[in-house]
Design a protein around this motif. Structure first.
Motif, PDB file in Angstrom:
ATOM      1  N   PHE A   4       0.779  -1.686  -0.328  1.00 43.44           N
ATOM      2  CA  PHE A   4       0.095   0.163   0.103  1.00 43.44           C
ATOM      3  C   PHE A   4       0.626   0.945  -0.336  1.00 43.44           C
ATOM      4  O   PHE A   4       0.485   1.998  -0.765  1.00 43.44           O
ATOM      5  CB  PHE A   4      -1.021   0.416   1.113  1.00 43.44           C
ATOM      6  N   ILE A  65      -1.908  -0.552   8.196  1.00 43.99           N
ATOM      7  CA  ILE A  65      -2.569   0.350   6.555  1.00 43.99           C
ATOM      8  C   ILE A  65      -0.572   0.906   5.773  1.00 43.99           C
ATOM      9  O   ILE A  65      -0.985   0.229   4.378  1.00 43.99           O
ATOM     10  CB  ILE A  65      -3.063   1.228   6.740  1.00 43.99           C
ATOM     11  N   SER A  68       1.058  -3.020   5.229  1.00 45.39           N
ATOM     12  CA  SER A  68       0.810  -3.678   4.416  1.00 45.39           C
ATOM     13  C   SER A  68       0.540  -3.775   3.108  1.00 45.39           C
ATOM     14  O   SER A  68       0.933  -3.107   2.653  1.00 45.39           O
ATOM     15  CB  SER A  68      -0.467  -3.890   5.031  1.00 45.39           C
ATOM     16  N   ALA A  73      -4.113  -3.949   2.864  1.00 48.54           N
ATOM     17  CA  ALA A  73      -4.408  -2.437   3.722  1.00 48.54           C
ATOM     18  C   ALA A  73      -5.930  -2.137   3.391  1.00 48.54           C
ATOM     19  O   ALA A  73      -6.229  -1.521   4.323  1.00 48.54           O
ATOM     20  CB  ALA A  73      -3.236  -2.100   3.302  1.00 48.54           C
ATOM     21  N   ASN A  74      -6.165  -1.875   2.048  1.00 44.26           N
ATOM     22  CA  ASN A  74      -7.449  -1.952   1.570  1.00 44.26           C
ATOM     23  C   ASN A  74      -8.400  -2.360   2.067  1.00 44.26           C
ATOM     24  O   ASN A  74     -10.025  -1.944   3.189  1.00 44.26           O
ATOM     25  CB  ASN A  74      -7.324  -2.394   0.044  1.00 44.26           C
ATOM     26  N   SER A  76      -7.891  -3.177   5.715  1.00 43.59           N
ATOM     27  CA  SER A  76      -7.881  -2.498   7.574  1.00 43.59           C
ATOM     28  C   SER A  76      -8.857  -2.393   6.931  1.00 43.59           C
ATOM     29  O   SER A  76      -9.797  -1.440   7.899  1.00 43.59           O
ATOM     30  CB  SER A  76      -6.781  -2.876   7.545  1.00 43.59           C
ATOM     31  N   VAL A 137      -6.240   6.909   1.233  1.00 42.25           N
ATOM     32  CA  VAL A 137      -7.103   6.386   2.296  1.00 42.25           C
ATOM     33  C   VAL A 137      -8.040   6.537   2.481  1.00 42.25           C
ATOM     34  O   VAL A 137      -9.205   5.627   2.676  1.00 42.25           O
ATOM     35  CB  VAL A 137      -6.231   6.688   4.271  1.00 42.25           C
TER      36      VAL A 137
END
Length: 253
Positions: A4, A65, A68, A73-74, A76, A137
């Motif tokens: 990410f 995030i 990862s 990450a997405n 999470s 994010v």
């Protein structure tokens, strides 16, 4: 798997150091308390009952995030968005989009401010990189009207500070909880760190002076890192029962 955040990103350097992360949340804790949407943080009762526990929970999400692969990450971010959706459903109201943006803006601002306080000045390109990570994010969370660039963010951040921050009963209660859970000495250190980090408008709302005792201590702390004495100073900021969590802040997932 694509990460990410790129391996050599300044964002990984910022969020990979426990002292920087602690200062990020020291600064953000002041702004959280002033935000007009702070009542949402009180709805579940978890923040006032355990502000330090919530801090480490939030840090764990953010670090996961940052360090990862893209898919994890997405996932999470999606999970975090779902948690807020459940809170909205329980309360029967929707968290304002501007409140989400404010939190995102805090992470951007204090990531930059904390790193520059403890390490060095960031280049414009590095600041843009910090912004772009949190911009992604925000997009994943479905936030609208996000500034498209770091320069645009600077302008909108200034507007948000004036429009979205106002002392309330929750502001003063939250600071009482900070003091209760930190103790008088560590609470004093929290206030001193905020003097060095928060924007002028936040400082004005809290009637904070420009001088901080930490402006004397931080150069000593920087030197102590060369002697591996920095853990001693970190333990001064948070109670000993959080020693494990403090050490885990240096762990990259």
């Amino acid at each position: 798997m694509e990460p990410f955040v790129k391996e050599n990103s300044i964002v990984r350097e910022i969020w990979g150091k426990s002292d920087t992360v602690l200062f990020i949340f020291a600064g953000a804790s002041a702004e959280f308390a002033l935000n007009k949407a702070v009542d949402w943080l009180y709805f579940t009762g978890k923040l006032p009952s355990d502000p330090l526990g919530r801090l480490f929970s939030t840090v764990k999400y953010a670090k996961f995030i940052v360090f990862s692969p893209m898919n994890k990450a997405n996932a999470s971010i999606d999970a975090l968005h779902k948690i807020h959706g459940n809170v909205e459903q329980n309360r029967g109201a929707k968290i304002p989009d501007w409140a989400y943006r404010d939190v995102l803006f805090m992470l951007i601002y204090y990531s930059i401010a904390s790193y520059e306080l403890l390490e060095r000045k960031l280049t414009y390109r590095e600041k843009e990189e910090v912004y772009n990570v949190f911009y992604r994010v925000g997009l994943r969370m479905g936030l609208k009207e996000l500034p498209s660039s770091y320069n645009e963010w600077l302008l909108e951040r200034a507007v948000h500070l004036v429009e979205d921050l106002k002392p309330s009963k929750h502001t003063f209660d939250l600071f009482k909880q900070y003091k209760k859970h930190l103790g008088s000495f560590r609470y004093k250190m929290l206030i001193e760190s905020q003097k060095l980090l928060v924007p002028k408008h936040v400082k004005k709302l809290f009637e904070l002076s420009d001088f901080s005792l930490l402006s004397i201590i931080i150069p000593i702390y920087k030197f102590s890192r060369n002697l591996n004495l920095d853990t001693f100073f970190k333990n001064l900021l948070l109670p000993s029962e959080y020693k494990t969590q403090i050490n885990e802040l240096d762990v990259r997932f």
